[in-house]
Scaffold this active site. Sequence first.
Site, PDB file in Angstrom:
ATOM      1  N   GLY A   1       0.821  -1.204   0.000  1.00  0.00           N
ATOM      2  CA  GLY A   1       0.000   0.000   0.000  1.00  0.00           C
ATOM      3  C   GLY A   1       0.855   1.254   0.000  1.00  0.00           C
ATOM      4  O   GLY A   1       0.583   2.219  -0.725  1.00  0.00           O
TER       5      GLY A   1
ATOM      6  N   ARG B   1       7.238   1.931   1.183  1.00  0.00           N
ATOM      7  CA  ARG B   1       7.603   0.525   1.338  1.00  0.00           C
ATOM      8  C   ARG B   1       8.056  -0.043  -0.004  1.00  0.00           C
ATOM      9  O   ARG B   1       8.957  -0.880  -0.073  1.00  0.00           O
ATOM     10  CB  ARG B   1       6.460  -0.297   1.929  1.00  0.00           C
ATOM     11  CG  ARG B   1       6.965  -1.601   2.520  1.00  0.00           C
ATOM     12  CD  ARG B   1       5.848  -2.438   3.121  1.00  0.00           C
ATOM     13  NE  ARG B   1       5.205  -1.761   4.225  1.00  0.00           N
ATOM     14  CZ  ARG B   1       3.998  -2.071   4.683  1.00  0.00           C
ATOM     15  NH1 ARG B   1       3.316  -3.063   4.120  1.00  0.00           N
ATOM     16  NH2 ARG B   1       3.478  -1.427   5.688  1.00  0.00           N
TER      17      ARG B   1
ATOM     18  N   ARG C   1       2.094  11.481  -8.278  1.00  0.00           N
ATOM     19  CA  ARG C   1       1.450  11.456  -6.956  1.00  0.00           C
ATOM     20  C   ARG C   1       2.278  10.749  -5.885  1.00  0.00           C
ATOM     21  O   ARG C   1       1.736  10.226  -4.895  1.00  0.00           O
ATOM     22  CB  ARG C   1       0.066  10.781  -7.027  1.00  0.00           C
ATOM     23  CG  ARG C   1      -0.955  11.656  -7.736  1.00  0.00           C
ATOM     24  CD  ARG C   1      -2.303  10.994  -7.804  1.00  0.00           C
ATOM     25  NE  ARG C   1      -3.183  11.830  -8.613  1.00  0.00           N
ATOM     26  CZ  ARG C   1      -4.284  12.429  -8.143  1.00  0.00           C
ATOM     27  NH1 ARG C   1      -4.646  12.260  -6.895  1.00  0.00           N
ATOM     28  NH2 ARG C   1      -5.010  13.165  -8.925  1.00  0.00           N
TER      29      ARG C   1
ATOM     30  N   ARG D   1      -0.368  -8.396  -3.940  1.00  0.00           N
ATOM     31  CA  ARG D   1      -0.482  -7.366  -2.906  1.00  0.00           C
ATOM     32  C   ARG D   1       0.246  -7.854  -1.672  1.00  0.00           C
ATOM     33  O   ARG D   1       0.059  -9.003  -1.244  1.00  0.00           O
ATOM     34  CB  ARG D   1      -1.962  -7.097  -2.594  1.00  0.00           C
ATOM     35  CG  ARG D   1      -2.214  -6.486  -1.237  1.00  0.00           C
ATOM     36  CD  ARG D   1      -3.567  -5.837  -1.098  1.00  0.00           C
ATOM     37  NE  ARG D   1      -3.979  -5.685   0.288  1.00  0.00           N
ATOM     38  CZ  ARG D   1      -3.417  -4.839   1.175  1.00  0.00           C
ATOM     39  NH1 ARG D   1      -2.396  -4.069   0.826  1.00  0.00           N
ATOM     40  NH2 ARG D   1      -3.860  -4.770   2.424  1.00  0.00           N
TER      41      ARG D   1
ATOM     42  N   SER E   1      -0.900  -5.230   5.163  1.00  0.00           N
ATOM     43  CA  SER E   1      -1.171  -5.565   6.557  1.00  0.00           C
ATOM     44  C   SER E   1      -2.678  -5.696   6.745  1.00  0.00           C
ATOM     45  O   SER E   1      -3.458  -5.259   5.895  1.00  0.00           O
ATOM     46  CB  SER E   1      -0.613  -4.473   7.477  1.00  0.00           C
ATOM     47  OG  SER E   1      -1.277  -3.257   7.241  1.00  0.00           O
TER      48      SER E   1
ATOM     49  N   ASP F   1      -2.466  -5.871  13.546  1.00  0.00           N
ATOM     50  CA  ASP F   1      -3.349  -5.554  14.679  1.00  0.00           C
ATOM     51  C   ASP F   1      -4.217  -6.771  14.969  1.00  0.00           C
ATOM     52  O   ASP F   1      -4.491  -7.560  14.068  1.00  0.00           O
ATOM     53  CB  ASP F   1      -4.323  -4.401  14.325  1.00  0.00           C
ATOM     54  CG  ASP F   1      -3.621  -3.217  13.695  1.00  0.00           C
ATOM     55  OD1 ASP F   1      -3.237  -2.315  14.446  1.00  0.00           O
ATOM     56  OD2 ASP F   1      -3.443  -3.221  12.460  1.00  0.00           O
TER      57      ASP F   1
ATOM     58  N   ARG G   1       5.509  -1.769  11.051  1.00  0.00           N
ATOM     59  CA  ARG G   1       4.694  -1.978   9.855  1.00  0.00           C
ATOM     60  C   ARG G   1       5.535  -1.815   8.597  1.00  0.00           C
ATOM     61  O   ARG G   1       5.363  -2.537   7.629  1.00  0.00           O
ATOM     62  CB  ARG G   1       3.552  -0.959   9.795  1.00  0.00           C
ATOM     63  CG  ARG G   1       2.368  -1.318  10.655  1.00  0.00           C
ATOM     64  CD  ARG G   1       1.380  -0.175  10.669  1.00  0.00           C
ATOM     65  NE  ARG G   1       0.385  -0.414  11.706  1.00  0.00           N
ATOM     66  CZ  ARG G   1      -0.901  -0.667  11.471  1.00  0.00           C
ATOM     67  NH1 ARG G   1      -1.352  -0.685  10.246  1.00  0.00           N
ATOM     68  NH2 ARG G   1      -1.740  -0.892  12.459  1.00  0.00           N
TER      69      ARG G   1
HETATM   70  N1  HPA Z   1      -8.647  -2.405   9.336  1.00  0.00           N
HETATM   71  C1  HPA Z   1      -8.450  -2.217   8.054  1.00  0.00           C
HETATM   72  N2  HPA Z   1      -7.263  -2.332   7.478  1.00  0.00           N
HETATM   73  C2  HPA Z   1      -6.219  -2.658   8.252  1.00  0.00           C
HETATM   74  C3  HPA Z   1      -6.375  -2.861   9.604  1.00  0.00           C
HETATM   75  C4  HPA Z   1      -7.649  -2.730  10.172  1.00  0.00           C
HETATM   76  O1  HPA Z   1      -7.842  -2.892  11.360  1.00  0.00           O
HETATM   77  N3  HPA Z   1      -5.152  -3.171  10.113  1.00  0.00           N
HETATM   78  C5  HPA Z   1      -4.285  -3.142   9.071  1.00  0.00           C
HETATM   79  N4  HPA Z   1      -4.922  -2.833   7.943  1.00  0.00           N
END
Ligand code: HPA
Length: 237
Positions: A21, A25, A44, A88, A91, A205, A218
């Site tokens: 994303g 990175r 961009r 892709r 995270s 998370d 991250r």
């Molecule tokens: N929600 C959506 N996208 C994410 C999250 C989340 O909690 N954690 C990492 N990417």
Amino acid sequence: MGTAHNEAKPGQIAKAVLMPGDPLRAKYIAETYLEKPFQFNTVRNMFGYTGFYKGKQVSVMGGGMGMPSIGIYSYELYHNYSVDLIIRIGSAGSISENVNLMDIVLAQGACTDSNYAYQFGLPGSFAPIADFQTLEQAAAEARAIGIEPCVGNVVSSDVFYNEYPDVNQKWADMGALCIEMETAALYMNAAKAKKKALAMLTISDHLFKDEHLSADDRRTSFSQMMEIALNTAISSI
Ligand code: HPA
């Protein structure tokens, strides 16, 4: 000829593209893992690079956050740049008892609360799925470095700050493993373009346990996932 979002010239992008994303990175991956990285996009600040990994040409480009963003970049890679495979690397937040921080999820399918599929005019709901060959290869590459991947359904949500987070439990009750924001659009674009896609997600998370990785983690601590993704990408070429 470039597009409104990508200034790469024909031939500057490899057949297989890794898509984190975060464009920084992408820069980090290019500088850390690729030989002779060449930057093909700065539009961009959505940086994209092509280089060599184990002698094979691979590209890495940021895709941004959310389905509209990855929708644009992946569409152009498949249709304007003849890309065959997009992996892709991202995270996600776990909603499963069996999926913990730092685990690697291979998204076999992607549920969504988004209306992205509306554009296809289908007489029902579409089930966005990974390319099976790529999924199998990624699982094998994970096991080759001693990691057992979690394989299953993920949820691509349009909402990060959810007004009613209770909905996550409903997805969990259907066996979904984690929440992220891009995979369903990538899989739909791949399906329509008759190309290949896979999403590989590191758990940053745990949404039910209030556990989180730091922002630095991250960006930098996904080396195992990158190795799996790079080896999967080159074996597809
Ligand atoms: N929600 C959506 N996208 C994410 C999250 C989340 O909690 N954690 C990492 N990417």
